[in-house]
Design a protein around this motif. Structure first.
Motif, PDB file in Angstrom:
ATOM      1  N   ARG A 172       1.046  -0.839  -0.300  1.00 31.39           N
ATOM      2  CA  ARG A 172       0.343  -0.072  -0.220  1.00 31.39           C
ATOM      3  C   ARG A 172       1.050   0.897  -0.328  1.00 31.39           C
ATOM      4  O   ARG A 172       0.374   2.129   0.238  1.00 31.39           O
ATOM      5  N   MET A 173       2.104   1.097   0.151  1.00 31.00           N
ATOM      6  CA  MET A 173       2.924   2.597  -0.179  1.00 31.00           C
ATOM      7  C   MET A 173       2.555   2.951  -1.330  1.00 31.00           C
ATOM      8  O   MET A 173       3.015   2.054  -2.127  1.00 31.00           O
ATOM      9  N   LEU A 174       2.739   4.307  -1.684  1.00 30.94           N
ATOM     10  CA  LEU A 174       3.022   4.929  -3.149  1.00 30.94           C
ATOM     11  C   LEU A 174       3.700   4.944  -3.693  1.00 30.94           C
ATOM     12  O   LEU A 174       4.835   5.617  -3.023  1.00 30.94           O
ATOM     13  N   SER A 175       3.715   4.830  -4.865  1.00 34.40           N
ATOM     14  CA  SER A 175       5.504   4.525  -5.823  1.00 34.40           C
ATOM     15  C   SER A 175       5.893   6.501  -5.857  1.00 34.40           C
ATOM     16  O   SER A 175       4.688   7.237  -5.621  1.00 34.40           O
ATOM     17  N   PRO A 176       6.466   6.837  -5.890  1.00 35.27           N
ATOM     18  CA  PRO A 176       7.051   8.348  -6.185  1.00 35.27           C
ATOM     19  C   PRO A 176       6.083   8.745  -7.308  1.00 35.27           C
ATOM     20  O   PRO A 176       5.809   9.905  -6.894  1.00 35.27           O
ATOM     21  N   ARG A 177       5.903   8.737  -8.360  1.00 32.35           N
ATOM     22  CA  ARG A 177       4.373   9.070  -9.458  1.00 32.35           C
ATOM     23  C   ARG A 177       3.653   9.044  -8.966  1.00 32.35           C
ATOM     24  O   ARG A 177       3.068  10.564  -9.376  1.00 32.35           O
ATOM     25  N   GLU A 178       2.737   7.938  -8.286  1.00 33.87           N
ATOM     26  CA  GLU A 178       1.590   8.358  -7.452  1.00 33.87           C
ATOM     27  C   GLU A 178       1.374   8.637  -6.908  1.00 33.87           C
ATOM     28  O   GLU A 178       0.638  10.140  -6.409  1.00 33.87           O
ATOM     29  N   ALA A 179       2.341   9.228  -5.920  1.00 33.59           N
ATOM     30  CA  ALA A 179       2.324  10.562  -4.601  1.00 33.59           C
ATOM     31  C   ALA A 179       2.730  11.454  -5.540  1.00 33.59           C
ATOM     32  O   ALA A 179       1.639  12.424  -5.132  1.00 33.59           O
ATOM     33  N   MET A 180       3.748  11.693  -6.030  1.00 29.75           N
ATOM     34  CA  MET A 180       3.181  12.980  -7.236  1.00 29.75           C
ATOM     35  C   MET A 180       1.838  13.098  -7.736  1.00 29.75           C
ATOM     36  O   MET A 180       1.221  14.396  -7.417  1.00 29.75           O
ATOM     37  N   CYS A 181       1.203  12.686  -8.473  1.00 29.57           N
ATOM     38  CA  CYS A 181      -0.044  12.783  -9.008  1.00 29.57           C
ATOM     39  C   CYS A 181      -0.655  12.700  -8.083  1.00 29.57           C
ATOM     40  O   CYS A 181      -1.590  13.819  -8.197  1.00 29.57           O
ATOM     41  N   LEU A 182      -1.218  12.711  -7.054  1.00 32.06           N
ATOM     42  CA  LEU A 182      -2.263  12.622  -5.928  1.00 32.06           C
ATOM     43  C   LEU A 182      -1.669  14.033  -5.059  1.00 32.06           C
ATOM     44  O   LEU A 182      -2.954  14.253  -4.655  1.00 32.06           O
ATOM     45  N   MET A 183      -0.777  14.468  -4.806  1.00 34.00           N
ATOM     46  CA  MET A 183      -0.180  15.604  -4.317  1.00 34.00           C
ATOM     47  C   MET A 183      -0.955  16.953  -4.975  1.00 34.00           C
ATOM     48  O   MET A 183      -1.892  17.791  -4.885  1.00 34.00           O
ATOM     49  N   TRP A 184      -1.209  16.152  -6.491  1.00 33.75           N
ATOM     50  CA  TRP A 184      -1.453  17.815  -6.935  1.00 33.75           C
ATOM     51  C   TRP A 184      -2.849  17.397  -7.510  1.00 33.75           C
ATOM     52  O   TRP A 184      -3.400  18.089  -7.049  1.00 33.75           O
TER      53      TRP A 184
END
Length: 234
Positions: A172-184
């Motif tokens: 369930r840990m977010l990948s860097p790209r997933e985290a980046m898209c989620l932050m936006w």
């Protein structure tokens, strides 16, 4: 304080578990002339603590719910700036619960100190206390309120990040790209906006958001945002 502060920031950033953070804060406390530290976060009646106090005192404090009457916690909730304290200012007569608190604190080497309170989210309060067994603590190294505030926030967010890493299953840990898209997404940006801002295709942004949703069983991006915020993952 500058060198000690930089050392704390560096050590906290390099820490990958609570033990390493505890060592970093303990070293900082000792460099400032104190023997022990206690980081405390309160939200309503709930209390979370991370400290280097003697284990017997930790047990007594938590089991007796002393956060309700602790004069340091009471004062920290009332004001939002650095302050010094000493057990000499607490009641030392009678049989009240506060008197017992004072006697037990002194018995365990908690006599004086300095506390840095910070306003948290949703009515919570965070505070870092550096404590000494001396009757009056020297707080000369903690006069810079801005840096003192940064110390508390550094500890708070590093503990939050490490806590999330330890508590969330690897799948369930977010990948860097997933985290980046989620932050936006958290900032209110659509998939199209995020694509323009990051230079990746809109359908790729949507792919990362969908992947993140599946990891947390979220039906919508809005639900996903609520989940990761609640768990302190972003």
């Amino acid at each position: 304080m500058d060198e000690d502060f930089r050392s704390l920031i560096d050590m906290a950033e390099a820490a990958h578990d609570e033990r390493m953070i505890k060592n970093a804060v303990k070293n900082f406390a000792q460099a400032c002339g104190f023997e022990r530290f206690a980081y405390l976060q309160t939200e309503g009646l709930e209390v979370r603590t991370f400290n280097s106090y003697p284990k017997p005192w930790q047990d007594v404090y938590l089991n007796s719910h002393y956060a309700r009457i602790d004069p340091v916690v009471t004062e920290a909730k009332r004001r939002m700036d650095v302050f010094a304290w000493t057990a000499d200012d607490w009641p030392d007569r009678g049989t009240s619960e506060l008197r017992r608190f004072r006697d037990q604190a002194v018995e365990h080497g908690i006599y004086s100190g300095v506390t840095i309170p910070v306003e948290g989210s949703f009515g919570s309060k965070m505070m870092l206390t550096l404590a000494s067994s001396e009757r009056k603590a020297d707080i000369s190294k903690l006069q810079d309120g801005r840096k003192a505030l940064q110390v508390v926030m550094t500890i708070h967010y590093r503990l939050k990040i490490i806590g999330a890493t330890m508590l969330v299953a690897p799948k369930r840990m977010l990948s860097p790209r997933e985290a980046m898209c989620l932050m936006w997404a958290i900032k209110g940006r659509s998939a199209g906006d995020t694509a323009k801002l990051t230079g990746i295709k809109e359908r790729t942004v949507q792919h990362y958001l969908d992947s993140a949703r599946r990891k947390f069983d979220a039906k919508t991006v809005a639900q996903l945002v609520a989940i990761v915020k609640d768990r302190g993952l972003i």
